[in-house]
Design an enzyme around this catalytic site. Structure first.
Site, mmCIF file in Angstrom:
data_model
loop_
_atom_site.group_PDB
_atom_site.id
_atom_site.type_symbol
_atom_site.label_atom_id
_atom_site.label_comp_id
_atom_site.label_asym_id
_atom_site.label_seq_id
_atom_site.Cartn_x
_atom_site.Cartn_y
_atom_site.Cartn_z
ATOM 1 C CD GLU A 119 36.890 43.753 38.025
ATOM 2 O OE1 GLU A 119 36.338 43.267 39.019
ATOM 3 O OE2 GLU A 119 36.476 44.750 37.433
ATOM 4 C CG ASP A 120 38.385 39.560 41.521
ATOM 5 O OD1 ASP A 120 38.115 40.744 41.697
ATOM 6 O OD2 ASP A 120 37.508 38.672 41.461
ATOM 7 C CG ASP A 126 38.896 44.918 42.176
ATOM 8 O OD1 ASP A 126 39.569 43.874 42.295
ATOM 9 O OD2 ASP A 126 37.710 44.909 41.796
ATOM 10 C CG HIS A 127 39.102 42.613 45.750
ATOM 11 N ND1 HIS A 127 39.194 41.286 45.428
ATOM 12 C CD2 HIS A 127 38.025 43.076 45.080
ATOM 13 C CE1 HIS A 127 38.211 40.946 44.607
ATOM 14 N NE2 HIS A 127 37.489 42.027 44.372
ATOM 15 C CB CYS A 131 34.499 44.586 43.089
ATOM 16 S SG CYS A 131 32.935 43.743 42.862
#
Length: 642
Positions: free
Chosen positions: A46-47, A246-247, A85
């Site tokens: 994530e992130d 995811d980003h 997300c």
């Protein structure tokens, strides 16, 4: 397409026969087909941006991912489709742009078009064992069973003997919520962190960035454990491995913002020697590919790797496998509603230049998203802005209006703080990317130009995608008004007034939004038509008209506006989307909302199950409004990871 030797052709053809017809010729044929099919392992997190050692970041400590990159290929121009997300993961699972399916808004739930499947469903039909461990967070309703197992216990080890697998392991330790988790013992020295030009250089900012890197190192260790597990099971030579985030980073001006800083992600792919025939020319062990890769490409690529032709409705391009396509010339990003705050932003890059179109320039980049303000960096950054202690590059995030168009050269300005949109030397590139983005919006039938309630209402009981693809959706007319509304350098009041008479409610919505964005002078010129819009048949038009009147009207006109807005506070019978829009208007009006304080106080947004992920947003807006009105805001819904 690549050519294969006779045995490979036979094996793939046999496998395709089985996959597409469900026929199993015999046990020997089945075994041969399975042996030619790769396992696929996705390690995701994530992130994070490309803040890894293998990407040349000297501050990062990522030995396991660096080793994976040393035998695989890293993609230096990979973009998520959205900087948060849920829409990002929706793009991956569907292979379609969230703006096409109506699923761009954070934590929405959209009906997918009939006949559309998520990519794991194709894999399962082809005999793959598909697991997800464990985050889903899709904005599209699942069209039947997607995974063999999706849980914290899901694992490729649970498949039947010899069965090929597709497995995802997602690590949340790098999530935004973990950047601000305290107490924390810093491993990376905050004094050595590189502070991007858009952030102020304070201890809070340095500590958050250092903790972000600490979390990446922890994630790297976890990724290494998964890779070791694969090797110890004797499966490393049979498994294609992907790693990606995811980003962008879970820091303000990265997450939620479709700059390169919010969309660029690390992407590493390792293809074992026995499957090198599935690699395109730009794949080189230990290499770096400059191919542009989007999240809509990931699902089609997995299908291509196992010999399945991606369905025509998938908008991504496979970048590996037997159906590998030509590289795209551009990548596209989007922002819609982020939790409780509305906005509409679109972006495009050619790999070097980033162009951003702000369709709601009257709203700052740094809207008060409650969850974002839990991060110390956000709070100190806003405090310094309020105190007038920021540089122009740092202050822009909070300023109103934001520029209608932004253009950045990543080669000379990797932090994207020097807007070139007005520079005569870059007008050619500006016009090119502006035209490319416009064509993409029209070609993909972008539904984000509808108010959120109308995305659902116009679809009826069907899918928004089907409506968007139909001739009933007058996108070009709506887009023209949205472009006019957001072009604050051009007053064009007559054209906005003409738009208020349009037969399509979305055109009228953008017309009144253009007046709202232009301020007191525009309202004075359009007073009577805007007041008349309080009785518009479309609720979203009524709400934005009331918002405009509340900002710029007389005390008597303000009361008329509040009478409209308070009707939409309670979502019962009207839906949560209109409630969110009305609450945003009341929040913006600040102390002018005092006459309806009791209505807001008595509002109890206990959302029905089908709207469950939206209830939190209504609580947040209620708290924000009452805080501005000096009321107690200590009770309400708890926040969760997003």
């Amino acid at each position: 397409m690549r050519r294969y030797g006779s045995w490979k052709t036979w094996a793939i053809a046999l496998g395709v026969l089985w996959w597409t017809t469900g026929m199993v010729p015999d046990a020997v044929g089945q075994a041969a087909a399975e042996q030619t099919r790769p396992n696929i392992l996705w390690i995701t997190c994530e992130d994070i941006g490309p803040h890894l050692g293998c990407y040349g970041d000297p501050y990062a400590d990522t030995p396991n991912l660096d080793r994976l990159a040393a035998k695989g290929t890293i993609y230096i121009r990979a973009w998520s489709t959205a900087p948060v997300c849920a829409p990002a993961r929706t793009a991956i699972i569907s292979g379609m742009y969230p703006s096409s399916t109506g699923s761009e808004h954070m934590r929405s739930l959209i009906t997918p078009p009939e006949g559309v499947k998520f990519y794991p469903q194709f894999l399962r039909e082809a005999g793959y064992y598909c697991t997800n461990n464990s985050k889903e967070d899709y904005n599209l309703e699942k069209p039947g069973q997607v995974w063999d197992e999706s849980s914290t216990k899901a694992h490729w080890k649970n498949r039947r003997p010899g069965q090929p697998f597709f497995a995802i392991f997602n690590f949340t330790v790098t999530h935004e919520s973990q950047v601000r988790r305290r107490p924390h013992r810093w491993i990376h020295d905050p004094a050595r962190v590189r502070v991007p030009a858009y952030h102020p250089d304070t201890i809070e900012v340095r500590q958050d960035w250092a903790q972000y890197y600490d979390n990446i190192t922890t994630m790297d260790r976890m990724a290494g454990e998964k890779l070791k597990e694969l090797e110890e099971a004797g499966l490393a030579d049979d498994t294609i491995v992907f790693f990606y985030g995811d980003h962008g980073p879970g820091m303000p001006r990265c997450k939620r913002c479709p700059y390169n800083s919010g969309l660029q992600v690390p992407l590493i792919v390792y293809i074992p020697p026995k499957f090198q025939h599935l690699a395109p020319p730009d794949y080189k062990p230990g290499g770096r590919s400059s191919r542009l890769v989007s999240f809509v490409d990931l699902g089609p690529t997995v299908l291509s790797l196992v010999g399945i032709k991606p369905p025509a409705y998938m908008q991504g391009r496979p970048f590996l496998g037997v159906y590998a396509a030509e590289p795209p010339a551009y990548l596209f990003g989007l922002r819609g509603r982020m939790d409780e705050r509305y906005d509409l932003i679109r972006s495009v890059t050619d790999g070097r230049f980033v162009y951003i179109r702000n369709f709601m320039p009257h709203l700052p980049w740094g809207q008060h998203v409650e969850y974002m303000f839990e991060t110390p960096t956000t709070r100190v950054w806003k405090q310094l802005f309020d105190e007038g202690k920021l540089t122009p590059e740092q202050a822009y995030f909070w300023q109103v209006p934001k520029a209608t168009e932004e253009l950045y050269d990543l080669a000379t300005d990797p932090d994207e703080v020097h807007n070139l949109a007005a520079d005569p030397a870059y007008q050619g590139k500006l016009k090119e990317l502006r035209a490319v983005l416009r064509e993409h919006i029209l070609q993909t039938r972008d539904l984000g130009f509808l108010p959120e309630d109308e995305i659902h209402a116009r679809a009826g009981n069907g899918s928004p995608y089907r409506y968007g693809q139909s001739k009933d959706y007058p996108l070009e007319r709506i887009l023209e008004m949205a472009e006019l509304a957001s072009d604050l350098k051009s007053e064009q009041i007559d054209k906005l007034l003409h738009g208020l008479q349009d037969s399509d409610s979305a055109v009228r919505y953008w017309a009144v939004t253009g007046i709202l964005a232009r301020g007191q002078k525009a309202y004075d010129a359009a007073r009577e038509p805007v007041l008349h819009a309080l009785d518009d048949p479309a609720p979203s038009v009524q709400i934005v008209a009331a918002w405009t009147i509340g900002r710029y009207g007389s005390p008597e006109e303000l009361q008329r506006a509040l009478d409209v807005l308070k009707v939409f506070v309670d979502y019962e019978g009207k839906g949560p989307y209109l409630s969110m829009l009305a609450l945003n208007a009341l929040n913006d009006l600040g102390t002018k909302s005092e006459p309806v304080k009791s209505v807001v106080e008595s509002f109890n947004p206990e959302i029905r199950r089908e709207h469950g992920r939206l209830g939190e947003n209504l609580f947040k807006l209620k708290r924000s409004i009452l805080a501005k009105l000096g009321a107690d805001t200590t009770t309400g819904a708890a926040t969760t990871m997003r």
